[in-house]
Design a protein around this motif. Sequence first.
Motif, PDB file in Angstrom:
ATOM      1  N   HIS A  41       0.861  -1.184   0.000  1.00  0.00           N
ATOM      2  CA  HIS A  41       0.000   0.000   0.000  1.00  0.00           C
ATOM      3  C   HIS A  41       0.898   1.235   0.000  1.00  0.00           C
ATOM      4  N   VAL A  42       0.527   2.261  -0.748  1.00  0.00           N
ATOM      5  CA  VAL A  42       1.383   3.436  -0.855  1.00  0.00           C
ATOM      6  C   VAL A  42       1.625   4.111   0.495  1.00  0.00           C
ATOM      7  N   SER A  43       0.711   3.983   1.425  1.00  0.00           N
ATOM      8  CA  SER A  43       0.913   4.613   2.739  1.00  0.00           C
ATOM      9  C   SER A  43       2.005   3.900   3.542  1.00  0.00           C
ATOM     10  N   GLN A  44       2.367   2.696   3.143  1.00  0.00           N
ATOM     11  CA  GLN A  44       3.402   1.928   3.835  1.00  0.00           C
ATOM     12  C   GLN A  44       4.702   1.852   3.033  1.00  0.00           C
ATOM     13  N   LEU A  45       4.773   2.574   1.924  1.00  0.00           N
ATOM     14  CA  LEU A  45       5.890   2.462   1.002  1.00  0.00           C
ATOM     15  C   LEU A  45       7.195   2.932   1.634  1.00  0.00           C
ATOM     16  N   SER A  46       8.153   2.067   1.633  1.00  0.00           N
ATOM     17  CA  SER A  46       9.500   2.356   2.108  1.00  0.00           C
ATOM     18  C   SER A  46      10.427   1.446   1.313  1.00  0.00           C
ATOM     19  N   VAL A  47      11.206   2.017   0.422  1.00  0.00           N
ATOM     20  CA  VAL A  47      12.033   1.231  -0.479  1.00  0.00           C
ATOM     21  C   VAL A  47      13.500   1.576  -0.246  1.00  0.00           C
ATOM     22  N   ILE A  48      14.309   0.559  -0.048  1.00  0.00           N
ATOM     23  CA  ILE A  48      15.753   0.728   0.055  1.00  0.00           C
ATOM     24  C   ILE A  48      16.356   0.152  -1.221  1.00  0.00           C
ATOM     25  N   LEU A  49      16.942   1.007  -2.061  1.00  0.00           N
ATOM     26  CA  LEU A  49      17.576   0.523  -3.284  1.00  0.00           C
ATOM     27  C   LEU A  49      18.991   0.073  -2.944  1.00  0.00           C
ATOM     28  N   ARG A  50      19.359  -1.109  -3.434  1.00  0.00           N
ATOM     29  CA  ARG A  50      20.668  -1.687  -3.140  1.00  0.00           C
ATOM     30  C   ARG A  50      21.311  -2.203  -4.419  1.00  0.00           C
ATOM     31  N   ALA A  51      22.632  -2.193  -4.431  1.00  0.00           N
ATOM     32  CA  ALA A  51      23.369  -2.802  -5.530  1.00  0.00           C
ATOM     33  C   ALA A  51      23.530  -4.279  -5.210  1.00  0.00           C
ATOM     34  N   MET A  52      23.275  -5.119  -6.200  1.00  0.00           N
ATOM     35  CA  MET A  52      23.387  -6.568  -6.048  1.00  0.00           C
ATOM     36  C   MET A  52      24.226  -7.075  -7.212  1.00  0.00           C
ATOM     37  N   PRO A  53      25.132  -8.038  -6.977  1.00  0.00           N
ATOM     38  CA  PRO A  53      25.918  -8.552  -8.108  1.00  0.00           C
ATOM     39  C   PRO A  53      24.997  -9.101  -9.199  1.00  0.00           C
ATOM     40  N   LYS A  54      25.361  -8.819 -10.458  1.00  0.00           N
ATOM     41  CA  LYS A  54      24.567  -9.358 -11.563  1.00  0.00           C
ATOM     42  C   LYS A  54      24.719 -10.870 -11.592  1.00  0.00           C
ATOM     43  N   ARG A  55      23.794 -11.499 -12.245  1.00  0.00           N
ATOM     44  CA  ARG A  55      23.873 -12.953 -12.390  1.00  0.00           C
ATOM     45  C   ARG A  55      25.088 -13.308 -13.245  1.00  0.00           C
ATOM     46  N   PRO A  56      25.894 -14.269 -12.814  1.00  0.00           N
ATOM     47  CA  PRO A  56      27.098 -14.601 -13.580  1.00  0.00           C
ATOM     48  C   PRO A  56      26.807 -15.166 -14.974  1.00  0.00           C
ATOM     49  N   GLU A  57      25.619 -15.749 -15.164  1.00  0.00           N
ATOM     50  CA  GLU A  57      25.314 -16.372 -16.457  1.00  0.00           C
ATOM     51  C   GLU A  57      24.892 -15.369 -17.532  1.00  0.00           C
ATOM     52  N   VAL A  58      24.717 -14.098 -17.176  1.00  0.00           N
ATOM     53  CA  VAL A  58      24.349 -13.086 -18.168  1.00  0.00           C
ATOM     54  C   VAL A  58      25.516 -12.133 -18.392  1.00  0.00           C
ATOM     55  N   ALA A  59      25.701 -11.731 -19.646  1.00  0.00           N
ATOM     56  CA  ALA A  59      26.827 -10.869 -19.991  1.00  0.00           C
ATOM     57  C   ALA A  59      26.645  -9.446 -19.468  1.00  0.00           C
ATOM     58  N   GLU A  60      25.461  -8.909 -19.656  1.00  0.00           N
ATOM     59  CA  GLU A  60      25.187  -7.520 -19.274  1.00  0.00           C
ATOM     60  C   GLU A  60      24.221  -7.473 -18.095  1.00  0.00           C
ATOM     61  N   PRO A  61      24.402  -6.526 -17.177  1.00  0.00           N
ATOM     62  CA  PRO A  61      23.455  -6.403 -16.068  1.00  0.00           C
ATOM     63  C   PRO A  61      22.102  -5.903 -16.573  1.00  0.00           C
ATOM     64  N   ALA A  62      21.042  -6.363 -15.945  1.00  0.00           N
ATOM     65  CA  ALA A  62      19.697  -5.883 -16.295  1.00  0.00           C
ATOM     66  C   ALA A  62      19.543  -4.458 -15.784  1.00  0.00           C
ATOM     67  N   ARG A  63      18.928  -3.618 -16.571  1.00  0.00           N
ATOM     68  CA  ARG A  63      18.678  -2.227 -16.182  1.00  0.00           C
ATOM     69  C   ARG A  63      17.178  -1.956 -16.278  1.00  0.00           C
ATOM     70  N   ILE A  64      16.451  -2.404 -15.292  1.00  0.00           N
ATOM     71  CA  ILE A  64      14.993  -2.270 -15.269  1.00  0.00           C
ATOM     72  C   ILE A  64      14.556  -0.811 -15.240  1.00  0.00           C
TER      73      ILE A  64
END
Length: 152
Positions: free
Chosen positions: A116-139
Motif C-alpha cells: 500500500h502506498v501509505s506503507q511504502l519504504s524502499v531501500i535501493l541496493r546494488a546486487m551482483p549481476k547474475r554470472p550467467e548473463v553478460a550484461e546487467p539488467a537495467r529495469i
Amino acid sequence: MRETMVSTSAEMAEDAVLPCRHEVHSDGRAPQGPLPENVIDKPVEKKSPAAWAYERLILYIQQFEESLNGDEEVAMGFAGGDAGVLRIEGMGYFDPDIVTFTGTDAQGAKTQLVQHVSQLSVILRAMPKRPEVAEPARIGFRLRRDLENTAT
C-alpha cells in the motif's frame, strides 16, 4: 449526502508546486535530467496515489542504476524485517493505492512485494549481476521508456 474534499492551505501549497524535485549529493553529481512529459503533463490531483508513487519510483530506480558498475544490478531491501532483498525485475501499480515489485531474492526464488502506498519504504541496493548473463539488467531504463510512452 455528497462528500467533499477539504484541503488545508499547506496541502494546497504543496499541490501547487508538485512535481518538484531537489537533490544534493556529496560527490557533486547532478540530479537526473528533466522529468518525462507523461509525469508532468497530467495534474497531480488527477493521478491515483499508486500511479504517482509508481512514476517517481521509476525515476529513483533509474537514477540509482546510473551509479552502478557493470557487475551490479538494482535490488531492494525490505525495511523492518528479515525478508532479505529482491532483485527488481518488474514493477507496477493497481489503482488507487497499491504498488508492486516482482523479481527474485538472493537465492533465486521468485518474489513479489505488494504494498500500500501509505506503507511504502524502499531501500535501493546494488546486487551482483547474475554470472550467467553478460550484461546487467537495467529495469529502471526499461520502466522509464514505458513511462514516457504510456499515459498513466
